[in-house]
Write an enzyme that holds these catalytic residues in place. Structure first.
Site, PDB file in Angstrom:
ATOM      1  N   GLY A 150       5.821  -6.663 -13.609  1.00  0.00           N
ATOM      2  CA  GLY A 150       5.316  -7.107 -14.900  1.00  0.00           C
ATOM      3  C   GLY A 150       4.220  -8.158 -14.720  1.00  0.00           C
ATOM      4  N   SER A 193       5.104  -4.906  -7.005  1.00  0.00           N
ATOM      5  CA  SER A 193       4.024  -5.388  -7.860  1.00  0.00           C
ATOM      6  C   SER A 193       4.196  -6.888  -8.111  1.00  0.00           C
ATOM      7  CB  SER A 193       3.984  -4.562  -9.155  1.00  0.00           C
ATOM      8  OG  SER A 193       2.803  -4.790  -9.870  1.00  0.00           O
ATOM      9  N   ASP A 211      -3.756   2.852  -4.338  1.00  0.00           N
ATOM     10  CA  ASP A 211      -3.258   1.899  -5.328  1.00  0.00           C
ATOM     11  C   ASP A 211      -4.447   1.161  -5.947  1.00  0.00           C
ATOM     12  OD1 ASP A 211      -2.075  -0.138  -6.778  1.00  0.00           O
ATOM     13  OD2 ASP A 211      -0.472  -0.468  -5.322  1.00  0.00           O
TER      14      ASP A 211
END
Length: 321
Positions: free
Chosen positions: A43, A115, A272
């Protein structure tokens, strides 16, 4: 055939009181006597997922997941405009992790972060290296200013139509002169009008969707159909990114020497776009005890079969450390 372990349910869960008005949802899966492992979701503000339970051998690991402050099942929710996010920073989350470790009676644990979760894992490990047995990171980020700028400006030439819509969605008078899009959307997501907040959350995620669909053509996460989820996540992300995650720029790379003696595996998709390979490469050079594995056909999504298989293989290697 999926490389993931079978679906499992928690054997325990609860709400941890942080003492400042926040309740942190946590759950434990797998073997209560197994090697402790902590999952740090992305997030920031995405909340933990059931799929993350399946990255670990349930017979070998005591798998701990939690929803970071103000998202998922943690309370209060960032979807409520009255929720005070001033007590939601990287360092509050680091303290929450340490509080949870002590509450569960864990001496040290393996960290898995994807992430944003990789940024949080590094921040925690550099603060409490004695509590970290090993680290597995995928889609590696350190939330430097250059990484934030890449997400909300640098990628624009790759998705010109989506970037145009992202910019045009900001009403006249909201964006200040030369102000970045993160700050403008942060203002919209904290606007007193509910419809303005909800529209900003949808517009924010429409921009993210451009790169996500490129990485995972199967579609967007199902949770994105929930307006409250979008508002929670977007409000927390803009809160963090407009404040540089409360990190000195480049801090986590500069302090990588604190990871000495902690083994690590860095998993990075060659394609990515959201977290370009350079960050993982620089971290591997600064952290000699880590091993960088570049997956030639993967991007940012952990749903990619090559990525999910690599995560499982990495946690399997650390079962007996």
């Amino acid at each position: 055939m999926s490389a993931l372990y079978p679906e499992i349910e928690p054997y325990d869960h609860g709400q941890l009181d942080t003492g400042d008005g926040n309740l942190i949802y946590w759950e434990a899966c797998g073997n209560p006597a197994g090697r402790p492992a902590l999952v740090l979701h992305g997030g920031p503000g995405s909340g933990c997922s059931t799929a993350a339970r399946r990255y670990f051998d349930p017979d070998a690991y005591r798998i701990i997941l939690f929803d970071q402050r103000n998202c998922g099942r943690s309370l209060p929710s960032a979807a409520d405009p009255e929720t005070d996010l001033s007590v939601n920073t990287t360092w509050h989350l680091v303290a929450d992790i340490e509080r949870l470790r002590a509450y569960l009676g864990i001496d040290s644990w393996l960290l898995f972060g994807n992430s944003w979760g990789s940024t949080l894992a590094l921040a925690y490990a550099e603060t409490h290296p004695e509590r970290v047995a090993a680290i597995v990171l995928s889609g590696v980020t350190t939330t430097r200013r250059s990484e934030i700028d890449w997400l909300y400006r640098g990628m624009a030439p790759l998705f010109p139509e989506e970037w145009h819509r992202f910019r045009q969605a900001v009403p006249p008078g909201i964006q200040q002169r030369d102000e970045d899009m993160v700050a403008a959307y942060h203002r919209l997501l904290n606007h007193p009008d509910q419809e303005t907040r909800l529209k900003a959350a949808r517009d924010w995620h429409d921009w993210e969707a451009a790169s996500i669909l490129l990485a995972d053509p199967h579609g967007l996460p199902r949770r994105w159909a929930d307006p409250a989820y979008l508002l929670t996540r977007a409000r927390i992300i803009t809160h963090y990114f407009s404040n540089g995650a409360w990190l000195e720029d480049g801090q986590l790379l500069k302090n990588a020497a604190r990871l000495t003696d902690i083994p690590g595996i860095l998993l990075q998709g060659r394609f990515d776009i959201e977290a370009p390979l350079v960050t993982a490469w620089e971290l591997a050079r600064a952290w000699p005890q880590s091993e960088l594995s570049i997956l030639p056909h993967a991007a940012h999504s952990t749903a990619n079969p090559d990525m999910s298989a690599a995560i499982v293989a990495a946690t399997d290697r650390f079962r007996d450390i």
